[in-house]
Design a protein around this motif. Structure first.
Motif, PDB file in Angstrom:
ATOM      1  N   ARG A 104       0.881  -1.121  -0.161  1.00  0.00           N
ATOM      2  CA  ARG A 104       0.141   0.059  -0.040  1.00  0.00           C
ATOM      3  C   ARG A 104       0.843   1.250   0.029  1.00  0.00           C
ATOM      4  O   ARG A 104       1.983   1.549   0.495  1.00  0.00           O
ATOM      5  N   ARG A 106       0.842   4.041   1.825  1.00  0.00           N
ATOM      6  CA  ARG A 106       1.126   4.588   3.144  1.00  0.00           C
ATOM      7  C   ARG A 106       2.441   3.839   3.508  1.00  0.00           C
ATOM      8  O   ARG A 106       3.182   4.206   4.009  1.00  0.00           O
ATOM      9  N   ARG A 107       2.525   2.534   3.208  1.00  0.00           N
ATOM     10  CA  ARG A 107       3.580   1.804   3.689  1.00  0.00           C
ATOM     11  C   ARG A 107       4.795   2.246   2.846  1.00  0.00           C
ATOM     12  O   ARG A 107       5.927   2.157   3.370  1.00  0.00           O
ATOM     13  N   ASP A 132       1.803  10.925   6.536  1.00  0.00           N
ATOM     14  CA  ASP A 132       0.727  11.179   6.020  1.00  0.00           C
ATOM     15  C   ASP A 132       0.708  12.543   5.631  1.00  0.00           C
ATOM     16  O   ASP A 132       0.383  13.163   4.760  1.00  0.00           O
ATOM     17  N   ASP A 145      -4.292   4.321   0.555  1.00  0.00           N
ATOM     18  CA  ASP A 145      -4.767   2.930   0.887  1.00  0.00           C
ATOM     19  C   ASP A 145      -4.774   2.211  -0.491  1.00  0.00           C
ATOM     20  O   ASP A 145      -5.161   1.188  -0.543  1.00  0.00           O
ATOM     21  N   ARG A 146      -4.315   2.779  -1.591  1.00  0.00           N
ATOM     22  CA  ARG A 146      -4.154   1.828  -2.735  1.00  0.00           C
ATOM     23  C   ARG A 146      -2.987   1.205  -2.902  1.00  0.00           C
ATOM     24  O   ARG A 146      -1.896   1.411  -2.244  1.00  0.00           O
ATOM     25  N   ASP A 147      -2.990   0.184  -3.502  1.00  0.00           N
ATOM     26  CA  ASP A 147      -1.758  -0.681  -3.945  1.00  0.00           C
ATOM     27  C   ASP A 147      -0.930   0.194  -4.811  1.00  0.00           C
ATOM     28  O   ASP A 147      -1.426   0.673  -6.072  1.00  0.00           O
TER      29      ASP A 147
END
Ligand SMILES: Nc1ncnc2c1ncn2[C@@H]1O[C@H](COP(=O)(O)OP(=O)(O)OP(=O)(O)O)[C@@H](O)[C@H]1O
Length: 297
Positions: A104, A106-107, A132, A145-147
């Motif tokens: 994701r 964020r990751r 963020d 939150d998207r791949d």
């Protein structure tokens, strides 16, 4: 608003590059590059294809060890540091970066905090907050939150810029960061970089944007610096013809704001736009530019 170090330039560092030379496959690609980038300055590295721009930048973010030369960040020897230490000084957006799918966004951005974490240490609430905030800063928060593998090229580019900023670098190294970005996002990315106040070295092909957004430019040709200084003084017709093979004019589009008009030298009669229809350019004095002078940096 952005209270952490790498986002407001409070830790921006002076970058000093001395005598950087390297050969690739036995061919000299960088030939004694000397450069100084002042703290908080945005330096555009420009030059024709194959001039050595990416190679120079790769030395700055430690993807390549030069044969000789030094890279000092606020006096600290970047090339002698271990990888984690150097990652706290410089962060990069390389030209070709293909993060794997399955992570994701964020990751991916949180990975920028790795240089500050011990082995197996989880990111803290502050690390998450920084990730963020950088996503918001580059206008990509809605992608969190998207791949990463599902993003468009431009979306991915903005996410990777956020990851670099999450490193809180003292020096930001951006290799063609405008690739894949539409014109609005190009302008916004450059404005963001300018507003950060972080020392930035930026390889850029669009000389018009370099003219408008860089504090100084360094012109590389055949692995050597042929000119450096304020873009309006460096990107003059003589140099543009000699290094890039184009006829050019700086045109004042509104008071104090210049655009760069170019066409290939070998096209004969001028095409659209007809330069005779353009307003006479206002140009700085010739004396400040020379392709034969030592780089003024
Ligand atoms: N691994 C390599 N082995 C041999 N030559 C290489 C290698 N990598 C790059 N080169 C050569 O080094 C020169 C400089 O390459 P570099 O990618 O730094 O140029 P550049 O100015 O970034 O070009 P572009 O504007 O096309 O991106 C080129 O002539 C290139 O072919």
């Amino acid at each position: 608003m952005y209270a952490f170090a790498g986002m407001d330039g409070r830790c921006a560092a002076e970058l000093l590059i001395g005598g950087l030379s390297t050969r690739l496959s036995g061919v000299p690609v960088l030939r004694g590059v000397d450069l100084r980038v002042d703290a908080g300055e945005v330096l555009g590295v420009v030059g024709p294809n194959g001039a050595g721009k990416s190679t120079l930048l790769r030395c700055l973010y430690r993807a390549l060890a030069p044969d000789t030369g030094t890279v000092l960040v606020d006096g600290a020897d970047l090339l002698a540091m271990d990888a984690a230490a150097s990652a706290r000084y410089t962060a990069a957006l390389p030209q070709e970066s293909e993060p794997v799918s399955g992570l994701r966004v964020r990751r991916v951005v949180l990975l920028g905090r790795t240089a500050y974490l011990r082995a197996w240490e989880n990111p803290s609430a502050r690390d998450h907050w920084i990730a963020d905030e950088t996503l918001r800063r580059v206008g990509a928060y809605e992608l969190a939150d998207r791949d990463i593998g599902t993003l468009s090229g431009g979306e991915r580019q903005r996410v990777l810029l956020a990851r670099a900023l999450t490193q809180e670098p003292r020096v930001l190294v951006l290799d063609e960061p405008l690739n894949h970005l539409d014109i609005r996002h190009q302008l916004e990315a450059l404005r963001t970089v300018r507003e950060l106040g972080v020392t930035t070295v930026l390889a850029i092909h669009d000389l018009d944007l370099a003219l408008r957004y860089c504090d100084r430019v360094c012109v590389l040709a055949d692995g050597a610096v042929v000119a450096a200084g304020p873009p309006q003084e460096v990107l003059r017709p003589a140099l543009m013809a000699e290094v890039f093979g184009v006829r050019s004019r700086q045109v004042e589009v509104e008071p104090g704001r210049y655009a760069l008009w170019c066409e290939p030298l070998d096209t004969g009669a001028p095409t659209n736009p007809d330069p005779s229809a353009l307003p006479e350019p206002t140009e700085p004095s010739e004396s400040s530019v020379s392709s034969e002078e030592e780089p003024a940096c």
